[in-house]
Design a protein around this motif. Structure first.
Motif, PDB file in Angstrom:
ATOM      1  N   ASN A 154      39.737   4.765  71.287  1.00  0.00           N
ATOM      2  CA  ASN A 154      41.145   5.169  71.246  1.00  0.00           C
ATOM      3  C   ASN A 154      42.057   4.001  71.632  1.00  0.00           C
ATOM      4  O   ASN A 154      43.154   3.850  71.081  1.00  0.00           O
ATOM      5  CB  ASN A 154      41.384   6.366  72.161  1.00  0.00           C
ATOM      6  N   MET A 155      41.610   3.178  72.571  1.00  0.00           N
ATOM      7  CA  MET A 155      42.408   2.011  72.945  1.00  0.00           C
ATOM      8  C   MET A 155      42.599   1.081  71.739  1.00  0.00           C
ATOM      9  O   MET A 155      43.713   0.603  71.486  1.00  0.00           O
ATOM     10  CB  MET A 155      41.725   1.247  74.081  1.00  0.00           C
ATOM     11  N   HIS A 156      41.531   0.833  71.010  1.00  0.00           N
ATOM     12  CA  HIS A 156      41.639  -0.045  69.840  1.00  0.00           C
ATOM     13  C   HIS A 156      42.590   0.554  68.798  1.00  0.00           C
ATOM     14  O   HIS A 156      43.351  -0.177  68.155  1.00  0.00           O
ATOM     15  CB  HIS A 156      40.261  -0.287  69.227  1.00  0.00           C
ATOM     16  N   TYR A 157      42.582   1.864  68.671  1.00  0.00           N
ATOM     17  CA  TYR A 157      43.487   2.520  67.721  1.00  0.00           C
ATOM     18  C   TYR A 157      44.942   2.376  68.191  1.00  0.00           C
ATOM     19  O   TYR A 157      45.845   2.104  67.390  1.00  0.00           O
ATOM     20  CB  TYR A 157      43.113   3.994  67.572  1.00  0.00           C
ATOM     21  N   VAL A 158      45.157   2.552  69.506  1.00  0.00           N
ATOM     22  CA  VAL A 158      46.505   2.387  70.067  1.00  0.00           C
ATOM     23  C   VAL A 158      47.011   0.962  69.816  1.00  0.00           C
ATOM     24  O   VAL A 158      48.159   0.749  69.395  1.00  0.00           O
ATOM     25  CB  VAL A 158      46.507   2.708  71.576  1.00  0.00           C
ATOM     26  N   GLN A 159      46.150  -0.016  70.064  1.00  0.00           N
ATOM     27  CA  GLN A 159      46.543  -1.411  69.833  1.00  0.00           C
ATOM     28  C   GLN A 159      46.914  -1.649  68.371  1.00  0.00           C
ATOM     29  O   GLN A 159      47.879  -2.360  68.072  1.00  0.00           O
ATOM     30  CB  GLN A 159      45.395  -2.341  70.246  1.00  0.00           C
ATOM     31  N   GLU A 160      46.160  -1.049  67.478  1.00  0.00           N
ATOM     32  CA  GLU A 160      46.434  -1.201  66.047  1.00  0.00           C
ATOM     33  C   GLU A 160      47.782  -0.597  65.693  1.00  0.00           C
ATOM     34  O   GLU A 160      48.567  -1.196  64.934  1.00  0.00           O
ATOM     35  CB  GLU A 160      45.314  -0.535  65.244  1.00  0.00           C
ATOM     36  N   ARG A 161      48.080   0.566  66.216  1.00  0.00           N
ATOM     37  CA  ARG A 161      49.350   1.239  65.882  1.00  0.00           C
ATOM     38  C   ARG A 161      50.559   0.434  66.348  1.00  0.00           C
ATOM     39  O   ARG A 161      51.608   0.436  65.704  1.00  0.00           O
ATOM     40  CB  ARG A 161      49.391   2.643  66.503  1.00  0.00           C
ATOM     41  N   PHE A 162      50.426  -0.261  67.477  1.00  0.00           N
ATOM     42  CA  PHE A 162      51.585  -0.970  68.038  1.00  0.00           C
ATOM     43  C   PHE A 162      51.765  -2.380  67.463  1.00  0.00           C
ATOM     44  O   PHE A 162      52.693  -3.095  67.865  1.00  0.00           O
ATOM     45  CB  PHE A 162      51.496  -1.015  69.566  1.00  0.00           C
ATOM     46  N   LYS A 163      50.944  -2.771  66.509  1.00  0.00           N
ATOM     47  CA  LYS A 163      51.128  -4.071  65.861  1.00  0.00           C
ATOM     48  C   LYS A 163      52.422  -4.144  65.060  1.00  0.00           C
ATOM     49  O   LYS A 163      52.906  -5.242  64.740  1.00  0.00           O
ATOM     50  CB  LYS A 163      49.937  -4.385  64.956  1.00  0.00           C
ATOM     51  N   VAL A 164      53.007  -2.975  64.743  1.00  0.00           N
ATOM     52  CA  VAL A 164      54.259  -2.973  63.968  1.00  0.00           C
ATOM     53  C   VAL A 164      55.445  -3.428  64.806  1.00  0.00           C
ATOM     54  O   VAL A 164      56.514  -3.745  64.272  1.00  0.00           O
ATOM     55  CB  VAL A 164      54.545  -1.570  63.385  1.00  0.00           C
ATOM     56  N   ILE A 165      55.288  -3.469  66.133  1.00  0.00           N
ATOM     57  CA  ILE A 165      56.377  -3.920  67.007  1.00  0.00           C
ATOM     58  C   ILE A 165      56.126  -5.375  67.370  1.00  0.00           C
ATOM     59  O   ILE A 165      55.113  -5.717  67.981  1.00  0.00           O
ATOM     60  CB  ILE A 165      56.466  -3.051  68.278  1.00  0.00           C
ATOM     61  N   LYS A 166      57.027  -6.239  66.975  1.00  0.00           N
ATOM     62  CA  LYS A 166      56.866  -7.680  67.179  1.00  0.00           C
ATOM     63  C   LYS A 166      56.712  -8.006  68.661  1.00  0.00           C
ATOM     64  O   LYS A 166      57.489  -7.539  69.502  1.00  0.00           O
ATOM     65  CB  LYS A 166      58.077  -8.417  66.597  1.00  0.00           C
ATOM     66  N   ASP A 167      55.703  -8.813  68.957  1.00  0.00           N
ATOM     67  CA  ASP A 167      55.440  -9.325  70.304  1.00  0.00           C
ATOM     68  C   ASP A 167      55.014  -8.247  71.308  1.00  0.00           C
ATOM     69  O   ASP A 167      54.946  -8.523  72.512  1.00  0.00           O
ATOM     70  CB  ASP A 167      56.665 -10.055  70.874  1.00  0.00           C
ATOM     71  N   ALA A 168      54.763  -7.029  70.830  1.00  0.00           N
ATOM     72  CA  ALA A 168      54.271  -5.994  71.752  1.00  0.00           C
ATOM     73  C   ALA A 168      52.904  -6.402  72.279  1.00  0.00           C
ATOM     74  O   ALA A 168      52.050  -6.899  71.533  1.00  0.00           O
ATOM     75  CB  ALA A 168      54.190  -4.648  71.045  1.00  0.00           C
ATOM     76  N   LYS A 169      52.693  -6.194  73.575  1.00  0.00           N
ATOM     77  CA  LYS A 169      51.448  -6.612  74.206  1.00  0.00           C
ATOM     78  C   LYS A 169      50.842  -5.431  74.962  1.00  0.00           C
ATOM     79  O   LYS A 169      51.546  -4.734  75.698  1.00  0.00           O
ATOM     80  CB  LYS A 169      51.715  -7.776  75.165  1.00  0.00           C
ATOM     81  N   ILE A 170      49.538  -5.213  74.777  1.00  0.00           N
ATOM     82  CA  ILE A 170      48.842  -4.120  75.453  1.00  0.00           C
ATOM     83  C   ILE A 170      47.675  -4.689  76.245  1.00  0.00           C
ATOM     84  O   ILE A 170      46.835  -5.424  75.706  1.00  0.00           O
ATOM     85  CB  ILE A 170      48.328  -3.072  74.448  1.00  0.00           C
ATOM     86  N   ASP A 171      47.623  -4.349  77.539  1.00  0.00           N
ATOM     87  CA  ASP A 171      46.546  -4.791  78.415  1.00  0.00           C
ATOM     88  C   ASP A 171      45.926  -3.593  79.122  1.00  0.00           C
ATOM     89  O   ASP A 171      46.589  -2.563  79.346  1.00  0.00           O
ATOM     90  CB  ASP A 171      47.078  -5.753  79.489  1.00  0.00           C
ATOM     91  N   ILE A 172      44.668  -3.725  79.500  1.00  0.00           N
ATOM     92  CA  ILE A 172      44.027  -2.751  80.401  1.00  0.00           C
ATOM     93  C   ILE A 172      44.434  -3.116  81.821  1.00  0.00           C
ATOM     94  O   ILE A 172      44.268  -4.261  82.249  1.00  0.00           O
ATOM     95  CB  ILE A 172      42.496  -2.794  80.272  1.00  0.00           C
ATOM     96  N   ILE A 173      44.969  -2.150  82.561  1.00  0.00           N
ATOM     97  CA  ILE A 173      45.326  -2.448  83.960  1.00  0.00           C
ATOM     98  C   ILE A 173      44.412  -1.737  84.958  1.00  0.00           C
ATOM     99  O   ILE A 173      44.311  -2.159  86.099  1.00  0.00           O
ATOM    100  CB  ILE A 173      46.814  -2.140  84.249  1.00  0.00           C
ATOM    101  N   GLN A 174      43.741  -0.659  84.537  1.00  0.00           N
ATOM    102  CA  GLN A 174      42.755   0.003  85.391  1.00  0.00           C
ATOM    103  C   GLN A 174      41.775   0.786  84.534  1.00  0.00           C
ATOM    104  O   GLN A 174      42.141   1.283  83.461  1.00  0.00           O
ATOM    105  CB  GLN A 174      43.406   0.963  86.391  1.00  0.00           C
ATOM    106  N   GLU A 175      40.546   0.891  85.007  1.00  0.00           N
ATOM    107  CA  GLU A 175      39.582   1.774  84.368  1.00  0.00           C
ATOM    108  C   GLU A 175      38.552   2.190  85.406  1.00  0.00           C
ATOM    109  O   GLU A 175      38.168   1.404  86.275  1.00  0.00           O
ATOM    110  CB  GLU A 175      38.918   1.104  83.167  1.00  0.00           C
ATOM    111  N   PHE A 176      38.156   3.455  85.321  1.00  0.00           N
ATOM    112  CA  PHE A 176      37.201   4.005  86.277  1.00  0.00           C
ATOM    113  C   PHE A 176      36.267   4.982  85.569  1.00  0.00           C
ATOM    114  O   PHE A 176      36.699   5.747  84.697  1.00  0.00           O
ATOM    115  CB  PHE A 176      37.919   4.780  87.390  1.00  0.00           C
TER     116      PHE A 176
END
Length: 559
Positions: free
Chosen positions: A336-358
């Motif tokens: 799902n994270m990879h899908y989210v990253q793909e969807r937000f490629k339409v916004i120039k310079d948008a950046k997605i990082d993982i900040i926590q995972e458990f």
């Protein structure tokens, strides 16, 4: 002695004696020190002559004692105001709607009746807090949690009845929407069970909402048609894995496509609660950069959007940051994270990082480190540390929430910012809203664009001006199609008045029902702007007093 409206002292004393016999003398609170605990700590009417302070408080231990209280109240026409845990700060707390009404404090009714982690529900009484339920689940190692608000000392029952919201997946964040089944004491003292609960011996009280016939549960939310003594809720199964992403965007207008994308992701159950915010807002306890603050009024008293945008880019500060949680097994979360990253490629310079995972279950160290504890149903009191007495630069005496519902649409949010800023300028008040003010995204399928009006325990003129500003905002919001969803007692008449379609058909229908089910008008008269026939002259009572006080203030007279 404070007396309930239109109740003689002799009748009040006689009722008190009967209340003591019904529930025990020690659970009938009449001393001034005890009643002071039922004042709204954040009252918009602090120390005014009409501040809503109870004449009496009653603490029954079970449904039968609630029935006894209601029957006595009918005999003497004593108005009652039920509360669950009374932690509704910013919306009235534990105070009644009107001065002199008797508080029915349900805190002693604190039984956890059932928690099932195979069918994922619970049934609780109104005195159960989110802390109580969480501790019960953890103690019994159950694989569920209840969606919670801030802070954790509130009641699932009370919060749901006031249309409260939380922080997990959409269907659970809607606390009234995720309730299932009620037990209610009606104004005549009878017990009613809704939905499947109306079937004696029903095994699906908290699993099927509707039962047979009309669905009436909504009548008991934000209203005065009954006292809820039990309530069922759907609970969220604990996921195997939790992944928290952070989306950062550079431009103000990036919010428009971002909201549209997140709407799709959330409504498709790919992500949970998106936390919108702007790094241009200073951290808690820090002052805003003077240069940026100057741009908020540098264009003829209004914000200079170009200079604010340039400031953000020059200083490499994202205009928006949105935290996005994902639940599931680890493989699903990453997919799902990879899908989210793909969807937000339409916004120039948008950046997605993982900040926590458990991986779940988490240990104590991991729970402590968790960035958004509420996203995994862990109650806490951090909201008060952050916003009032902890890191706040100027702790106030309290605040009153203004909470209009607006469309879940980026363009509408930016419009809302502009409208709010203009209103405060017209009122001659420094605007608490900026062009980077963010929406509250708790509501499923809508935004709440709320703000806090600070109040004072020492400056009555300041409170008077604040109440005028609040009422102005209610009116302006309604003109734009935005309606307040929840309000402190001082403003409930104003909010209900804004819901005026077809000559206030909703209010008229509610009051027709009120006259039928509560002919003596004993249950929370005025709550939600709904008055019984014997008290309708009280509508807008505090607003009328405020209008006179404002007139005197303009004439230079003492308020």
């Amino acid at each position: 002695m404070i007396l309930p409206l239109n109740v003689k002292e002799a009748d009040f004393i006689a009722a008190c004696n009967k209340f003591q016999k019904a529930i025990g003398k020690q659970w009938v609170f009449s001393d001034e020190a005890d009643l002071a605990l039922y004042r709204d700590a954040y009252s918009a009417q602090w120390d005014d002559e009409d501040e809503p302070i109870p004449s009496l408080a009653l603490a029954p231990k079970n449904t039968q004692e609630v029935q006894a209280i209601v029957k006595i109240a009918n005999e003497f026409k004593i108005p009652l105001f039920p509360i669950s845990t009374g932690k509704n700060l910013g919306y009235g707390s534990s105070a009644p709607n009107r001065r002199g009404d008797v508080v029915v404090d349900l805190k002693r009714m604190n039984k956890i009746i059932a928690v099932d982690d195979k069918r994922n529900f619970c049934i609780v009484e109104p005195g159960v807090s989110y802390f109580d339920l969480y501790e019960y689940v953890e103690k019994h190692n159950l694989n569920v949690f209840l969606d919670i608000p801030d802070p954790g000392w509130g009641s699932p029952v009370g919060n749901a009845l006031d249309h409260g919201w939380g922080y997990t997946m959409g269907m659970y964040r809607d606390h009234f929407g995720s309730h299932c089944g009620m037990e209610v004491v009606l104004a005549n003292g009878e017990i009613l069970r809704t939905g499947m609960g109306a079937l004696p011996g029903a095994k699906t009280f908290a699993e099927n909402k509707y039962g047979y016939g009309p669905y009436i549960d909504g009548l008991f939310s934000q209203s005065n048609f009954g006292i809820v003594t039990k309530m069922g809720f759907w609970m969220m199964p604990k996921p195997e894995y939790y992944l928290l992403l952070s989306l950062k965007m550079k431009r103000r207008e990036d919010l428009i496509p971002a909201v549209e994308i997140l709407n799709y992701l959330e409504d498709s159950f790919i992500v949970g609660w998106p936390l919108y915010r702007s790094p241009l807002n200073p951290p808690h306890g820090k002052a805003m950069n003077p240069e940026l603050k100057g741009y908020l009024t540098s264009k003829h008293g209004m914000p200079d959007l170009n200079k604010i945008q340039n400031y953000a880019i020059k200083n490499e500060i994202p205009y928006w940051q949105i935290d996005i949680p994902i639940y599931g097994c680890k493989e699903t979360c990453y997919a799902n994270m990879h899908y989210v990253q793909e969807r937000f490629k339409v916004i120039k310079d948008a950046k997605i990082d993982i900040i926590q995972e458990f991986a779940l279950p988490m240990n104590l160290e991991q729970k402590t480190a968790l960035k958004h504890k509420v996203s995994l149903g862990i109650p806490n009191m951090e909201i008060f540390w952050l916003s009032t007495r902890g890191e706040s630069l100027e702790p106030s005496d309290g605040h009153v929430w203004f909470s209009p519902v607006i469309p879940r649409d980026g363009k509408e949010l930016l419009k809302c910012q502009d409208v709010y800023i203009q209103v405060f300028r017209d009122l001659g008040i420094e605007s608490p809203i900026t062009p980077f003010a963010h929406p509250r995204s708790w509501m499923y399928r809508a935004f709440c664009f709320m703000l806090a009006f600070n109040n004072s325990r020492t400056d009555r003129q300041s409170n008077l001006k604040m109440r005028h500003a609040y009422r102005t905002m209610v009116k302006v919001a309604a003109e734009n199609g935005w309606g307040d969803y929840r309000a402190a007692p001082t403003f409930q008449d104003d909010v209900m008045d804004a819901y005026s379609f077809n000559n206030h058909a909703l209010r008229r229908f509610n009051e027709q029902l009120k006259d039928c089910v509560d002919p003596n008008g004993i249950l929370a008269p005025g709550r939600g702007g709904i008055y019984p026939k014997n008290a309708r002259e009280q509508r807008f009572a505090n607003k009328k007093l405020d209008a006179l006080a404002l007139k005197n203030l303009k004439l230079g007279r003492r308020v």
